[in-house]
Design a protein around this motif. Structure first.
Motif, PDB file in Angstrom:
ATOM      1  N   ALA A 175       4.523  -4.016  -0.401  1.00 13.30           N
ATOM      2  CA  ALA A 175       5.540  -4.291  -1.216  1.00 13.30           C
ATOM      3  C   ALA A 175       6.764  -3.374  -0.867  1.00 13.30           C
ATOM      4  CB  ALA A 175       5.272  -4.159  -2.833  1.00 13.30           C
ATOM      5  N   VAL A 176       6.524  -1.954  -0.809  1.00 10.19           N
ATOM      6  CA  VAL A 176       7.407  -1.269  -0.435  1.00 10.19           C
ATOM      7  C   VAL A 176       7.989  -1.459   0.975  1.00 10.19           C
ATOM      8  CG1 VAL A 176       8.082   1.215  -0.084  1.00 10.19           C
ATOM      9  CG2 VAL A 176       6.569   0.461  -2.058  1.00 10.19           C
ATOM     10  N   ALA A 177       7.018  -1.644   1.751  1.00  8.15           N
ATOM     11  CA  ALA A 177       7.427  -1.841   3.277  1.00  8.15           C
ATOM     12  C   ALA A 177       8.317  -3.345   3.266  1.00  8.15           C
ATOM     13  CB  ALA A 177       6.272  -2.212   4.186  1.00  8.15           C
ATOM     14  N   PHE A 234       7.950   1.573   7.289  1.00  6.55           N
ATOM     15  CA  PHE A 234       6.652   2.117   6.999  1.00  6.55           C
ATOM     16  C   PHE A 234       6.820   3.465   6.002  1.00  6.55           C
ATOM     17  CE2 PHE A 234       3.134   4.696   8.097  1.00  6.55           C
ATOM     18  CZ  PHE A 234       1.905   3.796   7.751  1.00  6.55           C
ATOM     19  N   TRP A 235       7.610   4.518   6.353  1.00  6.15           N
ATOM     20  CA  TRP A 235       7.246   5.533   5.785  1.00  6.15           C
ATOM     21  C   TRP A 235       7.631   5.805   4.476  1.00  6.15           C
ATOM     22  CZ3 TRP A 235       4.601   8.223   8.946  1.00  6.15           C
ATOM     23  CH2 TRP A 235       4.609   8.091  10.094  1.00  6.15           C
ATOM     24  N   PRO A 236       8.424   4.940   3.853  1.00  4.55           N
ATOM     25  CA  PRO A 236       8.569   5.065   2.367  1.00  4.55           C
ATOM     26  C   PRO A 236       7.240   4.395   1.455  1.00  4.55           C
ATOM     27  CG  PRO A 236      10.630   3.866   3.220  1.00  4.55           C
ATOM     28  CD  PRO A 236       9.432   4.168   4.182  1.00  4.55           C
ATOM     29  N   VAL A 255       4.487   6.907   1.405  1.00  2.00           N
ATOM     30  CA  VAL A 255       4.517   7.898   0.481  1.00  2.00           C
ATOM     31  C   VAL A 255       4.144   7.508  -0.832  1.00  2.00           C
ATOM     32  CG1 VAL A 255       6.347   9.516  -0.911  1.00  2.00           C
ATOM     33  CG2 VAL A 255       6.269   9.336   1.781  1.00  2.00           C
ATOM     34  N   VAL A 256       4.735   6.150  -1.063  1.00  2.55           N
ATOM     35  CA  VAL A 256       4.714   5.433  -2.447  1.00  2.55           C
ATOM     36  C   VAL A 256       3.345   5.118  -2.726  1.00  2.55           C
ATOM     37  CG1 VAL A 256       5.425   3.904  -3.931  1.00  2.55           C
ATOM     38  CG2 VAL A 256       7.076   4.881  -2.614  1.00  2.55           C
ATOM     39  N   ALA A 257       2.496   4.453  -1.857  1.00  5.42           N
ATOM     40  CA  ALA A 257       1.416   3.804  -1.942  1.00  5.42           C
ATOM     41  C   ALA A 257       0.373   5.039  -2.494  1.00  5.42           C
ATOM     42  CB  ALA A 257       0.684   3.424  -0.531  1.00  5.42           C
TER      43      ALA A 257
END
Length: 281
Positions: A48-50, A56-58, A61-63
């Protein structure tokens, strides 16, 4: 050489998933079959963030943070109350959570498989032993090694690590010394959930994201815990390496016996060391 790297890459994924399960079982004596569900939750949160950020990098971190948050909520609402319950009740509760997690991701994302794009920095290949090898798979190996080193330092060189090791050995005595062992349990459980989420997002570009991906790896993680011994960092590392290599080389050299090979290895270890290779006292 390529198959060795493939085996090492799979072993590091197993380590990220199994180490939290192993330490929680050894420290809390809690059978958490929903640990694989947190792996899947981490993968979907990363997806979802990607998709939202296009990077990819956010998601990387968030996952883990999202999986740790979900795990902490489960601990505060359910697992803490079930800690003193019988193992069969713990198994039934966490087994039911597997289906809850499966239906939740199907409700939100549907019954489809998704892929997370690799970051451009890691999308290429390197030539190793005269053959190309994906850089991203080397990144997975590096993540596993760095995590292992960080956990070793945290458990062996810090005050919190000493509390964790003491709690594994004799939690009643630790509580008598005035240490809030319940808080230590909570921190360790949350860390284990975060590592499961980290394994989910790291595996997403390679294995894809789909409902039921948790069950596919949970069996491997449980075998790693049995082989290595619950509660042992060294056991989780060595068990992951043994199972990862056995599965990888088994599929290449003995494909018709590949599934049998890891169970045979587990049975052999149980015959020689019933409590695992590095069982804690």
């Amino acid at each position: 050489m390529i198959q060795v790297l493939n085996g090492l890459q799979f072993s590091m994924l197993l380590f990220l998933l199994a180490v939290g399960l192993s330490v929680v079982l050894g420290l809390m004596n809690f059978v958490n079959l929903a640990h694989g569900t947190l792996y899947m939750v981490g993968a979907y949160i990363g997806l979802a963030v990607a998709q939202a950020t296009g990077a990819f990098w956010p998601a990387f971190v968030v996952a883990p943070l999202g999986a740790a948050l979900v795990g902490s909520l489960l601990y505060l609402t359910l697992f803490r109350r079930m800690q003193s319950a019988s193992p069969i009740k713990q198994v039934l509760l966490t087994f039911g959570l597997i289906y809850v997690g499966l239906d939740a991701v199907r409700l939100i994302w549907g019954n489809y498989a998704f892929s997370v794009a690799k970051p451009a920095l890691l999308a290429g290949q390197l030539t190793i032993a005269g053959e190309p090898y994906p850089v991203y798979r080397l990144f997975i190996i590096a993540v596993g090694i760095v995590t292992l080193a960080a956990l070793y330092f945290g458990l062996e060189r810090t005050r919190v690590g000493a509390m964790v090791r003491a709690g594994v050995d004799d939690k009643e005595t630790v509580a008598c010394l005035g240490i809030d062992i319940d808080r230590v349990f909570f921190l360790v459980f949350t860390l284990g959930c975060g590592l499961a989420g980290l394994a989910g997002i790291v595996a997403a570009p390679v294995l894809s994201v789909y409902p039921g991906m948790d069950v596919a790896v949970l069996i491997f993680a449980l075998i790693v815990v049995v082989v290595g011994g619950p509660g042992s960092l060294a056991g989780a590392a060595v068990g992951s390496l043994l199972i990862g290599m056995a599965d990888t080389f088994g599929r290449v050299l003995l494909p018709e016996f590949a599934s049998f090979l890891i169970y045979a290895l587990m049975a052999l270890v149980l015959l020689l060391r019933p409590r695992g290779l590095f069982a804690v006292r």
